[in-house]
Design a protein around this motif. Structure first.
Motif, PDB file in Angstrom:
ATOM      1  N   UNK A 122       0.851  -1.190   0.000  1.00  0.00           N
ATOM      2  CA  UNK A 122       0.000   0.000   0.000  1.00  0.00           C
ATOM      3  C   UNK A 122       0.888   1.242   0.000  1.00  0.00           C
ATOM      4  N   UNK A 123       0.531   2.216  -0.799  1.00  0.00           N
ATOM      5  CA  UNK A 123       1.300   3.458  -0.882  1.00  0.00           C
ATOM      6  C   UNK A 123       1.082   4.304   0.370  1.00  0.00           C
ATOM      7  N   UNK A 124       2.038   5.180   0.647  1.00  0.00           N
ATOM      8  CA  UNK A 124       1.898   6.176   1.698  1.00  0.00           C
ATOM      9  C   UNK A 124       1.765   7.562   1.063  1.00  0.00           C
ATOM     10  N   UNK A 125       0.924   8.440   1.620  1.00  0.00           N
ATOM     11  CA  UNK A 125       0.830   9.801   1.090  1.00  0.00           C
ATOM     12  C   UNK A 125       2.121  10.567   1.353  1.00  0.00           C
ATOM     13  N   UNK A 126       2.317  11.651   0.632  1.00  0.00           N
ATOM     14  CA  UNK A 126       3.576  12.406   0.689  1.00  0.00           C
ATOM     15  C   UNK A 126       3.933  12.850   2.106  1.00  0.00           C
ATOM     16  N   UNK A 127       2.932  13.211   2.918  1.00  0.00           N
ATOM     17  CA  UNK A 127       3.231  13.700   4.260  1.00  0.00           C
ATOM     18  C   UNK A 127       3.571  12.582   5.243  1.00  0.00           C
ATOM     19  N   UNK A 128       3.504  11.319   4.778  1.00  0.00           N
ATOM     20  CA  UNK A 128       3.885  10.198   5.642  1.00  0.00           C
ATOM     21  C   UNK A 128       5.006   9.344   5.054  1.00  0.00           C
ATOM     22  N   UNK A 129       5.531   9.760   3.910  1.00  0.00           N
ATOM     23  CA  UNK A 129       6.603   8.980   3.274  1.00  0.00           C
ATOM     24  C   UNK A 129       7.800   8.785   4.206  1.00  0.00           C
ATOM     25  N   UNK A 130       8.118   9.822   4.978  1.00  0.00           N
ATOM     26  CA  UNK A 130       9.326   9.775   5.803  1.00  0.00           C
ATOM     27  C   UNK A 130       9.004   9.628   7.290  1.00  0.00           C
ATOM     28  N   UNK A 131       7.853   9.037   7.581  1.00  0.00           N
ATOM     29  CA  UNK A 131       7.504   8.759   8.964  1.00  0.00           C
ATOM     30  C   UNK A 131       8.381   7.641   9.523  1.00  0.00           C
ATOM     31  N   UNK A 132       8.442   7.515  10.831  1.00  0.00           N
ATOM     32  CA  UNK A 132       9.255   6.459  11.446  1.00  0.00           C
ATOM     33  C   UNK A 132       8.659   5.093  11.135  1.00  0.00           C
ATOM     34  N   UNK A 133       9.492   4.113  10.802  1.00  0.00           N
ATOM     35  CA  UNK A 133       8.983   2.763  10.532  1.00  0.00           C
ATOM     36  C   UNK A 133       8.294   2.173  11.759  1.00  0.00           C
TER      37      UNK A 133
END
Length: 300
Positions: A122-133
């Motif tokens: 599932x893709x992540x939106x741009x504002x969550x691309x660099x969230x902590x794993x």
């Protein structure tokens, strides 16, 4: 209520992934808008350990979530953050790769050598691309099962369905992930949120998914009378059914019943720059991720 039209039916195709895992791919590395927010779906199933034992050695992910659902056998996993464990039959792992992770997944067969599982990206939106794993490991016993009067049973992995809520939460696409079994000869209508992209994946038995343009109640309605005429309308093992817009789907189960995944999610509707297990929004972000992978700064 409006019935979702069936806009495409296709067979999953044989594919080799990882270090030589033989699987079937229902979709992936094609048009990312087709089933947005979902990018890829693999069915890994075999009773010959030589076809899966080498597994999926260390590899990176960024910008996506990977969802692993095991039906038979187990999957040992480990990652660059020090996490490790095993998924058994009926277990689910929802991994949010976010800013980046390196991990490996090694399938193992059961006592008979059987291995069966699914992986969805599932893709992540741009504002969550660099969230902590992060991980959500869900044991089989924690996944609610609801059973209707006609024998239809549904495992609710995520989302709300028939008064139950799946244990996976906090997912960007607000998905619904259901494992549905409809008994032989039963016709069943299931609700799907109008604003989500949706697909079904048949993996046991067969069923006819009604189309909005066809008369309702026609297929197999009199204890399989006219079965020879309508067998061509049945979707069997390893079949993907892609739906259009609407708020319900209807399936008529075949002689052995039908079991399928019914998955839907809210479209992200953003640009996609995609290279293997890394999915970003721009080519510049993708190049940066690859540079970081090469120079050792990928893990944040």
């Amino acid at each position: 209520m409006s019935l979702r039209p069936v806009i495409e039916t296709r067979q999953a195709q044989p594919h080799i992934e990882g270090a030589g895992v033989h699987l079937h791919r229902a979709f992936g590395f094609g048009d990312p808008s087709e089933l947005d927010p979902f990018l890829l779906f693999d069915d890994f199933r075999n009773d010959d350990p030589r076809a899966y034992a080498k597994g999926f050695p260390w590899h990176p992910h960024r910008g996506i979530e990977t969802i692993t659902y095991v039906l038979a056998g187990s999957v040992d996993h480990a990652d660059s953050l020090g996490n490790h464990g095993a998924l058994g039959a009926g277990d689910v792992q929802w991994m949010t790769a976010g800013s980046g992770i390196l991990h490996q997944e090694m399938p193992k067969g059961d006592a008979r050598g059987q291995m069966h599982g699914f992986q969805l990206w599932a893709n992540l939106p741009s504002d969550q691309k660099m969230t902590a794993p992060r991980y959500q490991d869900i044991g089989a016993a924690d996944i609610p099962v609801v059973i209707d009067d006609d024998g239809t049973s549904v495992r609710v992995i995520t989302g709300d369905f028939w008064g139950k809520r799946g244990p996976v939460d906090g997912i960007a696409a607000d998905p619904q992930y259901l494992d549905v079994h409809v008994p032989a000869g039963v016709k069943k209508t299931l609700h799907v949120d109008t604003y989500r992209k949706s697909f079904a994946y048949v993996f046991e038995g067969s069923g006819a998914f009604s189309d909005a343009s066809a008369p309702q109640g026609v297929l197999l309605e009199k204890e399989y009378e006219g079965r020879e005429l309508h067998l061509r309308d049945m979707s069997g093992d390893r079949t993907l059914i892609r739906f259009g817009t609407g708020d319900e789907i209807t399936v008529q189960a075949g002689e052995q019943g039908v079991r399928f995944l019914l998955i839907s999610g809210a479209p992200i509707d953003e640009p996609v720059a995609w290279h293997g297990p890394i999915v970003m929004n721009t080519e510049a972000e993708l190049r940066q991720a690859i540079r970081e992978l090469n120079n050792g700064t990928f893990i944040k």
